[in-house]
Design an enzyme around this catalytic site. Structure first.
Site, PDB file in Angstrom:
ATOM      1  N   ASP A   1      17.129  26.276 -30.189  1.00  0.00           N
ATOM      2  CA  ASP A   1      15.874  26.147 -29.448  1.00  0.00           C
ATOM      3  C   ASP A   1      16.099  25.678 -28.009  1.00  0.00           C
ATOM      4  OD1 ASP A   1      14.333  26.801 -31.719  1.00  0.00           O
ATOM      5  OD2 ASP A   1      14.477  24.744 -32.443  1.00  0.00           O
TER       6      ASP A   1
ATOM      7  N   CYS B   1       3.454   1.708   2.726  1.00  0.00           N
ATOM      8  CA  CYS B   1       4.686   0.937   2.498  1.00  0.00           C
ATOM      9  C   CYS B   1       5.657   1.745   1.653  1.00  0.00           C
ATOM     10  CB  CYS B   1       4.369  -0.385   1.797  1.00  0.00           C
ATOM     11  SG  CYS B   1       3.303  -1.502   2.723  1.00  0.00           S
TER      12      CYS B   1
ATOM     13  N   ASP C   1       9.078  26.617 -32.787  1.00  0.00           N
ATOM     14  CA  ASP C   1      10.121  27.060 -33.705  1.00  0.00           C
ATOM     15  C   ASP C   1       9.556  26.885 -35.114  1.00  0.00           C
ATOM     16  OD1 ASP C   1      12.747  27.594 -34.838  1.00  0.00           O
ATOM     17  OD2 ASP C   1      12.822  25.439 -35.205  1.00  0.00           O
TER      18      ASP C   1
ATOM     19  N   CYS D   1       0.839  -1.199   0.000  1.00  0.00           N
ATOM     20  CA  CYS D   1       0.000   0.000   0.000  1.00  0.00           C
ATOM     21  C   CYS D   1       0.874   1.250   0.000  1.00  0.00           C
ATOM     22  CB  CYS D   1      -0.939   0.005   1.201  1.00  0.00           C
ATOM     23  SG  CYS D   1      -0.070   0.027   2.785  1.00  0.00           S
TER      24      CYS D   1
ATOM     25  N   ASP E   1      13.597  21.930 -32.443  1.00  0.00           N
ATOM     26  CA  ASP E   1      14.447  20.818 -32.880  1.00  0.00           C
ATOM     27  C   ASP E   1      15.913  21.179 -33.016  1.00  0.00           C
ATOM     28  OD1 ASP E   1      14.308  22.458 -35.128  1.00  0.00           O
ATOM     29  OD2 ASP E   1      14.428  20.768 -36.519  1.00  0.00           O
TER      30      ASP E   1
END
Length: 748
Positions: A640, A32, A435, A29, A636
């Site tokens: 960026d 724990c 971008d 649970c 990419d």
């Protein structure tokens, strides 16, 4: 550029810290989980610990070289659990044996408990079908102390560690029911019909219901890891390698870089590499989410795990073992599933005090009913109901199971979510910044116009190609491509210098030339009046204009060159999908304002900020955040990276650079902008499942505990409801497995 041309980057190692993964056994649970994390964090040298109840694993961040796994294992053992390194985890054969044993125990519990239902059924129909007391004792005792022994062991360990968990509640509750019934059987007085008020069926059925719940929960949790298993299954165990002209079969672990691997039609490619011989269609759908096969020719990159459909391929290995794209994807998904979402901290804080509070409520219930009725048996049964109904399992399972299924479903469609925090935060995004080049448009622009002020068109092209001879910029590549096609010879410029985001300069034919945007021309003192109207007209049509000038004591304009950049096929639909989700869009680009605005108008983007430097993109993100927006940045390139890092959520295209991929929280394995909306949608779906699970878990206890205190919930019903709560939370999360971007695009 295809997504497969640039594999995922290797994570940059942190020189001051490292991570260890442990398998933790015995957790049941949320309390724990909290206790294991606390035990791990108490070890000197541990800087962070995240425990996942669904995967039963712990990820521990340590100061490099400070400790080893032994210290961590010992700390977990002192907390009452067992731990081991992932590499030492239970083998598949041992796991299958454990599952069979669980099933046998469940069948035995059902067989022993079912006869005890006769008495309950008799009470419903007004009949005396009660089994003899000694038979009830004989049927219940094996269930209590053999099949339910696991609850005693785990509960004792928790008590010894001065903590509480579900097992402690179950052990105390069922022991109370069994002990009370045994005392009545030995010393009680039968009623007029000769029956004793025994409650053995409560103890037996509670244990049986919980065993059933744990069995179903285990099956459901194993289903949440199906995405990882499917990815791992893509890699074949052996490879056919050509060495010294002879083909030999080798285990995949013995492959080396540079090996020539022969892949026949119908087989999976065992490693990343470059196609050396042959060609044909390759299925990369399980890695990139792209359903259409990709045609491969010699020189093309291939990804390990993809399927060879129809040709004989000879692949030169470029990455093996843990370096392959498939291995990195698996690690990334595992890392996301092992991490902990911020919302889970609420459940962790509640679980830390949950069991002690429940025990206190059970004691109050016992005292209250005993004082009110004087009936010890009734008081004990209601206290047992309180302990049994109060299960913190669902609290611990709600978040990790949803994250496991959500990240797995996303990975199947080419969306890699690096950590749970990125998954959780993406659902709240209000604006998406893009971008332009390589993200919304094709990364390979072409030269559309050359306007010289002196000399011929070929002369201007030669000067520009020479000036950009060594540049890796896409515009430079377009210039060199045109020069080669038209037979224009160029030579490298000397004293070359790059002005980030503005242009370049260098010596060509002993002349100091400058090529760049209007800002660079102004900085250089060049008068652009002769071609200003032409340049503005080209920019108005979406062209990117670079100005060519000669620097010196009297700078002068030599001409201009224009480039066209076409949007990606699905870019407009991707922007429309974001608008359907209620999100605003903005384009951040270093291109000219005219080119940027023309592209934005064509795609339907709301706002444009053009002619900005890389740090300007990050500043634009900050301004949006200061205005109260939660911003996702999609890019990419290296330029960026600052914006990706500054954004609340960075989304990188795998067609881009390693730097961009490292700065982002979400990676898209295809250069398809439509995946941006899909990533936000799966985040929303996953977060919705997390909230549903937590609301159910809290509501279940808020409603169930008062009912048990008031005597309106029998122990048997409480046990069944407790088992149902955990199973329902996991099964609800499993519904995410059916998600796909294609389905989302059809939504109104």
């Amino acid at each position: 550029m295809d997504a497969q041309t640039l594999p995922l980057p290797t994570a940059t190692p942190n020189p001051t810290s490292g991570a260890l993964d442990l398998v933790v056994e015995g957790m049941t649970c949320a309390s724990c989980v909290r206790r294991v994390e606390k035990a791990l964090l108490s070890v000197p040298g541990v800087t962070a610990a995240s425990v996942n109840l669904a995967t039963e694993q712990a990820r521990v961040t340590i100061q490099c070289g400070a400790i080893d796994a032994t210290s961590l294992v010992e700390a977990v053992a002192q907390a009452g659990y067992q731990a081991r390194r992932v590499a030492e985890a239970t083998s598949p054969a041992e796991t299958d044996h454990q599952r069979r044993q669980e099933l046998i125990h469940l069948i035995a519990a059902v067989a022993l408990s079912t006869p005890l239902l006769a008495g309950m059924a008799g009470r419903v129909f007004g009949q005396n079908w009660m089994l003899p007391g000694w038979l009830q004792f004989a049927l219940t005792t094996p269930v209590q102390f053999w099949l339910g022994w696991r609850f005693y062991v785990a509960g004792w360990k928790a008590a010894r560690a001065r903590a509480g968990n579900m097992d402690l509640l179950v052990a105390l509750g069922t022991s109370a029911a069994w002990g009370l019934s045994t005392w009545i059987l030995l010393f009680g007085t039968p009623d007029a019909q000769g029956n004793l008020p025994l409650y053995f069926e409560s103890a037996a059925l509670i244990t049986t219901f919980i065993l059933l719940g744990k069995f179903l929960e285990g099956r459901a949790k194993r289903s949440t890891a199906s995405a990882i298993r499917a990815l791992i299954a893509l890699r074949p165990d052996t490879a056919r390698v050509r060495r010294d002209g002879v083909e030999i079969a080798l285990p995949i672990s013995q492959l080396r870089r540079g090996d020539l691997v022969v892949v026949r039609p119908g087989e999976r490619i065992p490693t990343d590499g470059i196609l050396s011989e042959g060609g044909g269609a390759v299925d990369e759908s399980m890695l990139t989410g792209e359903s259409l096969p990709v045609d491969k020719e010699p020189g093309a990159p291939v990804i390990g795990g993809s399927g060879n459909l129809d040709g004989l391929l000879v692949v030169r290995a470029t990455a093996v073992g843990a370096e392959t794209t498939l291995a990195r994807i698996v690690r990334m998904v595992e890392g996301a599933q092992a991490s902990k979402a911020p919302i889970q901290r609420l459940a962790d804080r509640v679980s830390a005090v949950f069991v002690p509070v429940v025990l206190a409520i059970a004691v109050l219930t016992l005292a209250g009913w005993w004082l009110a009725t004087g009936d010890t048996a009734t008081a004990i049964l209601h206290a047992v109901s309180v302990m049994v109904i109060a299960c913190p399992c669902a609290l611990g399972l709600a978040t990790p199971t949803a994250i496991m299924v959500g990240t797995g479903a996303a990975a199947r469609h080419g969306i890699l979510i690096k950590d749970a925090e990125a998954l959780e935060r993406a659902h709240a995004v209000t604006i998406v910044a893009f971008d332009k080049t390589g993200t919304l448009t094709e990364a390979l622009p072409v030269v559309t116009d050359i306007e010289p002020l002196e000399g011929t068109r070929g002369d201007a092209l030669r000067l520009v190609a020479s000036l950009q001879h060594g540049s890796e910029h896409p515009l430079a590549a377009a210039t060199r491509t045109l020069a080669a096609a038209e037979g224009v010879r160029s030579s490298p410029a000397t004293e070359f210098h790059n002005f980030t985001g503005r242009g370049v300069t260098g010596l060509v034919d002993e002349r100091r030339l400058v090529l760049g945007n209007a800002r660079l021309m102004v900085e250089t003192g060049v008068d652009m009046a002769e071609l200003r109207d032409r340049g503005q007209a080209l920019e108005a049509t979406g062209r990117t204009v670079s100005w060519l000038a000669e620097a010196g004591s009297a700078p002068r304009l030599l001409g201009l060159i224009a480039f066209g950049d076409t949007p990606k096929p699905g870019a407009a639909a991707a922007i429309a999908a974001l608008h359907v989700l209620g999100l605003r869009t903005v384009m951040l680009t270093g291109d000219s304002a005219g080119a940027a605005q023309a592209t934005a108008d064509r795609l339907g983007i709301d706002t444009v900020e053009a002619e900005i430097l890389p740090e300007g993109k990050a500043a634009a993100i900050t301004r949006l955040q200061q205005a109260g927006q939660l911003v996702a940045m999609v890019g990419d390139g290296i330029n960026d990276a600052p914006a990706l890092a500054a954004a609340d959520i960075g989304i990188a295209m795998a067609t881009g650079t390693d730097v961009a991929m490292e700065a982002a929280g979400i990676a898209l394995l295809r250069g398809d902008p439509a995946l941006v909306a899909a990533a936000i949608e799966i985040s929303r779906r996953t977060y919705s499942k997390i909230r549903q699970g937590l609301v159910w878990a809290f509501a279940y206890n808020v409603i169930g505990i008062p009912l048990a205190m008031l005597g309106l919930l029998s122990p048997m019903v409480a046990g069944a409801a407790m088992a149902l709560s955990s199973v329902s939370v996991v099964c609800n999360a499993l519904l995410l497995r059916h998600w796909s971007p294609a389905k989302e695009k059809t939504r109104p």
